[in-house]
Design a protein around this motif. Structure first.
Motif, PDB file in Angstrom:
ATOM      1  N   SER A 100     -17.645  26.543  22.960  1.00  0.00           N
ATOM      2  CA  SER A 100     -18.847  25.765  23.153  1.00  0.00           C
ATOM      3  C   SER A 100     -18.187  25.662  21.494  1.00  0.00           C
ATOM      4  O   SER A 100     -18.687  25.556  20.625  1.00  0.00           O
ATOM      5  N   ASN A 101     -19.361  23.709  21.519  1.00  0.00           N
ATOM      6  CA  ASN A 101     -19.676  23.402  19.878  1.00  0.00           C
ATOM      7  C   ASN A 101     -20.886  23.591  20.121  1.00  0.00           C
ATOM      8  O   ASN A 101     -21.484  23.041  18.877  1.00  0.00           O
ATOM      9  N   LEU A 102     -21.544  24.467  20.110  1.00  0.00           N
ATOM     10  CA  LEU A 102     -23.576  24.413  20.352  1.00  0.00           C
ATOM     11  C   LEU A 102     -23.584  24.836  18.689  1.00  0.00           C
ATOM     12  O   LEU A 102     -23.024  25.860  18.609  1.00  0.00           O
ATOM     13  N   LYS A 103     -23.999  24.558  18.070  1.00  0.00           N
ATOM     14  CA  LYS A 103     -24.407  24.788  16.312  1.00  0.00           C
ATOM     15  C   LYS A 103     -26.203  24.437  16.412  1.00  0.00           C
ATOM     16  O   LYS A 103     -26.232  25.509  15.855  1.00  0.00           O
ATOM     17  N   MET A 104     -27.368  24.853  17.717  1.00  0.00           N
ATOM     18  CA  MET A 104     -28.411  24.511  17.004  1.00  0.00           C
ATOM     19  C   MET A 104     -28.902  25.158  18.538  1.00  0.00           C
ATOM     20  O   MET A 104     -28.808  24.084  19.595  1.00  0.00           O
ATOM     21  N   ILE A 105     -29.729  26.189  18.307  1.00  0.00           N
ATOM     22  CA  ILE A 105     -30.500  26.461  19.813  1.00  0.00           C
ATOM     23  C   ILE A 105     -31.688  26.940  19.416  1.00  0.00           C
ATOM     24  O   ILE A 105     -31.741  27.525  18.327  1.00  0.00           O
ATOM     25  N   VAL A 133     -37.898  27.494  34.532  1.00  0.00           N
ATOM     26  CA  VAL A 133     -36.163  28.226  33.809  1.00  0.00           C
ATOM     27  C   VAL A 133     -35.593  26.779  33.809  1.00  0.00           C
ATOM     28  O   VAL A 133     -35.875  26.192  34.112  1.00  0.00           O
ATOM     29  N   ARG A 134     -34.567  27.783  32.677  1.00  0.00           N
ATOM     30  CA  ARG A 134     -34.224  25.981  32.070  1.00  0.00           C
ATOM     31  C   ARG A 134     -32.647  25.949  33.042  1.00  0.00           C
ATOM     32  O   ARG A 134     -31.955  27.224  33.228  1.00  0.00           O
ATOM     33  N   PRO A 135     -32.062  24.673  33.607  1.00  0.00           N
ATOM     34  CA  PRO A 135     -30.703  24.778  33.914  1.00  0.00           C
ATOM     35  C   PRO A 135     -29.842  25.969  33.011  1.00  0.00           C
ATOM     36  O   PRO A 135     -29.704  25.083  32.177  1.00  0.00           O
ATOM     37  N   SER A 136     -29.918  27.276  34.039  1.00  0.00           N
ATOM     38  CA  SER A 136     -28.240  27.599  33.131  1.00  0.00           C
ATOM     39  C   SER A 136     -27.074  26.798  33.376  1.00  0.00           C
ATOM     40  O   SER A 136     -26.147  27.444  32.324  1.00  0.00           O
ATOM     41  N   CYS A 137     -26.902  26.284  34.063  1.00  0.00           N
ATOM     42  CA  CYS A 137     -25.769  25.368  34.082  1.00  0.00           C
ATOM     43  C   CYS A 137     -25.505  24.689  32.581  1.00  0.00           C
ATOM     44  O   CYS A 137     -24.214  24.426  31.954  1.00  0.00           O
ATOM     45  N   LEU A 138     -26.109  24.792  31.600  1.00  0.00           N
ATOM     46  CA  LEU A 138     -26.296  24.073  30.488  1.00  0.00           C
ATOM     47  C   LEU A 138     -25.280  24.113  29.154  1.00  0.00           C
ATOM     48  O   LEU A 138     -24.815  23.757  28.544  1.00  0.00           O
ATOM     49  N   GLY A 139     -25.453  25.953  29.251  1.00  0.00           N
ATOM     50  CA  GLY A 139     -24.873  26.747  28.489  1.00  0.00           C
ATOM     51  C   GLY A 139     -22.886  26.651  28.662  1.00  0.00           C
ATOM     52  O   GLY A 139     -22.528  26.962  28.206  1.00  0.00           O
ATOM     53  N   SER A 140     -22.912  26.098  30.343  1.00  0.00           N
ATOM     54  CA  SER A 140     -21.496  25.724  30.043  1.00  0.00           C
ATOM     55  C   SER A 140     -21.209  24.811  30.882  1.00  0.00           C
ATOM     56  O   SER A 140     -19.564  24.536  31.134  1.00  0.00           O
ATOM     57  N   ILE A 141     -21.306  23.171  30.976  1.00  0.00           N
ATOM     58  CA  ILE A 141     -21.312  22.169  32.024  1.00  0.00           C
ATOM     59  C   ILE A 141     -19.876  21.442  30.811  1.00  0.00           C
ATOM     60  O   ILE A 141     -18.882  21.240  31.362  1.00  0.00           O
ATOM     61  N   SER A 142     -20.238  21.681  29.224  1.00  0.00           N
ATOM     62  CA  SER A 142     -18.936  20.737  28.307  1.00  0.00           C
ATOM     63  C   SER A 142     -18.535  21.815  27.748  1.00  0.00           C
ATOM     64  O   SER A 142     -19.695  22.514  26.880  1.00  0.00           O
ATOM     65  N   GLN A 143     -17.862  21.399  26.977  1.00  0.00           N
ATOM     66  CA  GLN A 143     -17.702  21.582  25.187  1.00  0.00           C
ATOM     67  C   GLN A 143     -18.795  20.619  24.324  1.00  0.00           C
ATOM     68  O   GLN A 143     -18.438  20.733  23.136  1.00  0.00           O
ATOM     69  N   SER A 144     -19.346  20.096  24.513  1.00  0.00           N
ATOM     70  CA  SER A 144     -20.207  18.784  24.131  1.00  0.00           C
ATOM     71  C   SER A 144     -21.349  18.780  23.531  1.00  0.00           C
ATOM     72  O   SER A 144     -21.012  18.668  21.851  1.00  0.00           O
ATOM     73  N   LEU A 145     -21.959  19.843  24.135  1.00  0.00           N
ATOM     74  CA  LEU A 145     -23.490  20.257  23.595  1.00  0.00           C
ATOM     75  C   LEU A 145     -22.860  20.421  22.161  1.00  0.00           C
ATOM     76  O   LEU A 145     -22.653  21.606  22.136  1.00  0.00           O
ATOM     77  N   GLN A 146     -23.926  20.106  21.293  1.00  0.00           N
ATOM     78  CA  GLN A 146     -24.380  20.701  19.850  1.00  0.00           C
ATOM     79  C   GLN A 146     -26.003  20.855  19.966  1.00  0.00           C
ATOM     80  O   GLN A 146     -25.648  21.849  18.462  1.00  0.00           O
ATOM     81  N   ALA A 147     -26.546  20.175  20.335  1.00  0.00           N
ATOM     82  CA  ALA A 147     -28.129  20.873  19.788  1.00  0.00           C
ATOM     83  C   ALA A 147     -28.330  20.631  20.989  1.00  0.00           C
ATOM     84  O   ALA A 147     -28.625  19.736  21.689  1.00  0.00           O
ATOM     85  N   TRP A 148     -29.439  22.002  21.579  1.00  0.00           N
ATOM     86  CA  TRP A 148     -30.219  22.213  22.388  1.00  0.00           C
ATOM     87  C   TRP A 148     -31.931  22.512  22.038  1.00  0.00           C
ATOM     88  O   TRP A 148     -32.124  23.414  21.681  1.00  0.00           O
ATOM     89  N   MET A 149     -32.299  21.575  21.981  1.00  0.00           N
ATOM     90  CA  MET A 149     -33.703  21.789  21.869  1.00  0.00           C
ATOM     91  C   MET A 149     -34.734  21.411  23.135  1.00  0.00           C
ATOM     92  O   MET A 149     -35.143  20.462  23.646  1.00  0.00           O
TER      93      MET A 149
END
Length: 251
Positions: free
Chosen positions: A152-157, A118-134
């Protein structure tokens, strides 16, 4: 100051060569230049270059398209790291939860490896910096992380081509800047995610080859303000498709 704005920044590009690293080489007593970005894509590497761990100001690392099987724990202490590209390697096992120590991370690309679990669940909430998660093209299982922080600044999942199950996380509504969402070729079992229409920047939705079911409808009028592509093929949707449902979309 970000790595892009740093004075005397030094970029080293060695991609598309056939390099050989000397095993066991100790770089701790070697003075290295203040590298801010390092590109070693397609260099025939079979291990993560150990000297990278000694480059404290490093902001961008590209080791894509090699045969690297693991990432050393020292990488998770790089607080200045903004971009980590390790696509197209032979990474195995789980993604270390220590990755969530990378508070400045903007782009994470672990696509097309052999990562499992499984993926670490914290990646969705660690900070506001993450924009692309591939993470596409791996062997990841279990549910998609359910937590996404407000602001959140996520632009791409892109989680496509894994073995993910469960439902789409409703907390994605916190990702107001999200433009691209691809969860195709998984085993997600959910109804039509009409609530994604609240995302003002969403342009691409790919749900192909999952177990989505029921009617393609919204409880009330829903308008996808900037939608360009939506792929709902190879699912289990049923019932009537009302013409006004599509007319309400406003690409």
């Amino acid at each position: 100051m970000s790595w892009k704005d740093a004075q005397n920044a030094f970029f080293l590009g060695l991609s598309y060569n056939k390099l050989t690293l000397f095993p066991g080489k100790d770089f701790k007593n070697v003075t290295l230049p203040p590298l801010e970005a390092l590109s070693l894509a397609s260099c025939n590497l079979v291990e993560f270059p150990p000297f990278i761990q000694e480059l404290d100001p490093l902001g961008s690392i590209d080791v894509g398209n090699n045969d690297i099987k693991s990432i050393p724990c020292g990488m998770w202490r790089k607080r200045n790291l903004q971009s980590l590209f390790a696509y197209g390697n032979s990474l195995t096992g789980r993604i270390s939860p220590l990755i969530c120590n990378l508070k400045s991370l903007v782009i994470l690309d672990f696509s097309y490896n052999n990562l499992s679990g499984v993926r670490p669940s914290c990646l969705g909430s660690i900070s506001q910096s993450l924009q692309a998660w591939m993470l596409q093209g791996n062997k990841l299982v279990g549910p998609i992380p359910q937590t996404y922080m407000a602001g959140s600044n996520l632009k791409m999942i892109d989680f496509s081509n894994n073995t993910l199950k469960g439902k789409l996380p409703r907390a994605l509504v916190n990702c107001k800047r999200l433009e691209f969402l691809d969860v195709s070729h998984n085993q997600i079992n959910d109804s039509f995610p009409y609530w994604l229409s609240t995302l003002p920047e969403l342009k691409v939705i790919a749900l192909r080859s999952n177990e989505f079911h029921g009617a393609i409808m919204c409880p009330t009028r829903c308008t996808f303000l900037k939608l360009h592509i939506i792929d709902l093929s190879h699912n289990e949707f049923s019932r009537n498709l009302a013409p006004e449902m599509i007319r309400n979309w406003n690409p």
